[in-house]
Write a protein that holds these residues in place. Structure first.
Motif, PDB file in Angstrom:
ATOM      1  N   ALA A  26       0.812  -1.364   0.262  1.00 37.16           N
ATOM      2  CA  ALA A  26      -0.085  -0.050   0.074  1.00 37.16           C
ATOM      3  C   ALA A  26       0.954   1.218   0.024  1.00 37.16           C
ATOM      4  N   ALA A  27       1.959   1.441   0.643  1.00 41.34           N
ATOM      5  CA  ALA A  27       2.829   2.282   0.716  1.00 41.34           C
ATOM      6  C   ALA A  27       3.478   2.644  -0.607  1.00 41.34           C
ATOM      7  N   PRO A  29       4.141   9.181   1.667  1.00 37.39           N
ATOM      8  CA  PRO A  29       3.660   7.949   1.952  1.00 37.39           C
ATOM      9  C   PRO A  29       2.229   7.681   1.865  1.00 37.39           C
ATOM     10  N   CYS A  30       1.401   8.782   1.848  1.00 39.84           N
ATOM     11  CA  CYS A  30       0.174   8.617   2.185  1.00 39.84           C
ATOM     12  C   CYS A  30      -0.721   8.466   0.748  1.00 39.84           C
ATOM     13  N   VAL A  31      -1.687   7.918   0.731  1.00 44.66           N
ATOM     14  CA  VAL A  31      -2.615   7.961  -0.390  1.00 44.66           C
ATOM     15  C   VAL A  31      -3.223   9.192  -0.916  1.00 44.66           C
ATOM     16  N   GLU A  66       1.523   2.155  11.302  1.00 47.34           N
ATOM     17  CA  GLU A  66       0.993   2.249   9.912  1.00 47.34           C
ATOM     18  C   GLU A  66      -0.420   2.812  10.366  1.00 47.34           C
ATOM     19  N   ARG A  67      -1.267   2.086  11.277  1.00 45.88           N
ATOM     20  CA  ARG A  67      -2.430   2.781  11.638  1.00 45.88           C
ATOM     21  C   ARG A  67      -2.310   4.219  11.973  1.00 45.88           C
ATOM     22  N   THR A  68      -1.194   4.631  12.857  1.00 46.24           N
ATOM     23  CA  THR A  68      -1.032   5.974  13.136  1.00 46.24           C
ATOM     24  C   THR A  68      -0.627   6.851  12.164  1.00 46.24           C
ATOM     25  N   LEU A  69      -0.046   6.357  11.165  1.00 46.41           N
ATOM     26  CA  LEU A  69       0.454   7.018   9.810  1.00 46.41           C
ATOM     27  C   LEU A  69      -0.803   7.160   8.831  1.00 46.41           C
ATOM     28  N   ARG A  70      -1.958   6.547   8.807  1.00 42.25           N
ATOM     29  CA  ARG A  70      -2.877   6.497   8.091  1.00 42.25           C
ATOM     30  C   ARG A  70      -3.830   7.597   8.643  1.00 42.25           C
ATOM     31  N   TYR A  71      -3.885   7.577  10.080  1.00 46.12           N
ATOM     32  CA  TYR A  71      -4.589   8.904  10.890  1.00 46.12           C
ATOM     33  C   TYR A  71      -3.766  10.137  10.323  1.00 46.12           C
ATOM     34  N   MET A  72      -2.519  10.366  10.537  1.00 47.92           N
ATOM     35  CA  MET A  72      -1.819  11.436  10.306  1.00 47.92           C
ATOM     36  C   MET A  72      -1.911  12.073   8.642  1.00 47.92           C
ATOM     37  N   VAL A  94      -5.347  16.931   4.497  1.00 47.57           N
ATOM     38  CA  VAL A  94      -6.512  17.045   3.884  1.00 47.57           C
ATOM     39  C   VAL A  94      -7.775  17.621   4.593  1.00 47.57           C
ATOM     40  N   ARG A  95      -7.969  17.270   5.736  1.00 40.22           N
ATOM     41  CA  ARG A  95      -8.931  17.807   6.505  1.00 40.22           C
ATOM     42  C   ARG A  95      -8.726  19.309   6.925  1.00 40.22           C
TER      43      ARG A  95
END
Length: 221
Positions: A24-25, A39-41, A189-195, A200-201
């Motif tokens: 995914a990364a 690293p973000c989608v 990775e879960r923390t990174l997805r939140y970051m 965007v927000r």
């Protein structure tokens, strides 16, 4: 990879999850050709502009907004990352409500200018942290790979009668290290997805602020 007692129920699922996270990364990096290390989608937007969300008077350049205490105070209240969009919009409404038409024409573009500057500053800090976090993740992935290679290499030693005892103990230690390193990677990775969601927000929130400020402007004379 050779299998050992207990390995299938602990290490292999963790390694499978690690492989999925790394894939995914890699996909996210490929999607952000402008910055392959991102690293973000979510698409990387380094700096926001008012274009597309503001068609009112050109905002004053620089830090002119800081020279008006009421404007500076409002900007300070509505731009921290923890402030929800709804709360910021209420504060903008409360600020604009008592102003006459001349004051709105003068002050609301200043609010926009300050909001843009401060939002870009907050987003920039978060983007830097995301980059540092991603570099840490790549290092951790390398560690997991190295430990896994060591675990693979330990298999033949465990089959030798004269070294089996020590080798099996080493295998058990490596299994644990691989498992916990992989779990650390997954948790991060879960923390990174939140970051990754935060820039965007903040972009969406700035757009909402800009539209609210423009809507509060008086009609042109």
């Amino acid at each position: 990879m050779m299998t050992f007692p207990g390995l299938r129920s602990t290490v292999l699922p963790a390694l499978l999850a690690l492989g999925m996270a790394l894939s995914a990364a890699a996909g996210a990096r490929a999607a952000n050709a402008a910055d392959p290390d991102w690293p973000c989608v979510q698409r990387l937007v380094p700096n926001l502009t008012a274009a597309g969300v503001w068609s009112g008077p050109v905002p004053p350049p620089g830090d002119a907004w800081r020279q008006v205490p009421d404007v500076a105070a409002l900007v300070t209240r509505i731009t921290p990352s923890a402030v929800r969009e709804e709360a910021g919009l209420r504060m903008i409404g409360d600020f604009a409500a008592p102003l006459d038409a001349e004051a709105r024409r003068r002050l609301l573009p200043l609010v926009l200018s300050g909001t843009l500057a401060e939002t870009n500053q907050v987003r920039g800090q978060i983007i830097e942290r995301i980059g540092a976090f991603a570099r840490r993740q790549r290092g951790l992935a390398d560690t997991v790979q190295h430990l896994t290679e060591q675990l693979d290499a330990s298999g033949p030693e465990a089959e030798k009668p004269d070294t089996a005892g020590d080798a099996k103990a080493r295998q058990a230690e490596l299994q644990q290290r691989v498992f916990f390193a992989t779990k650390t990677f997954q948790d991060a990775e879960r923390t990174l997805r939140y970051m990754c969601e935060v820039p965007v927000r903040l972009e969406a929130r700035f757009g909402a602020y800009a539209r609210a400020l423009e809507a509060a402007l008086p009609a042109p004379p």
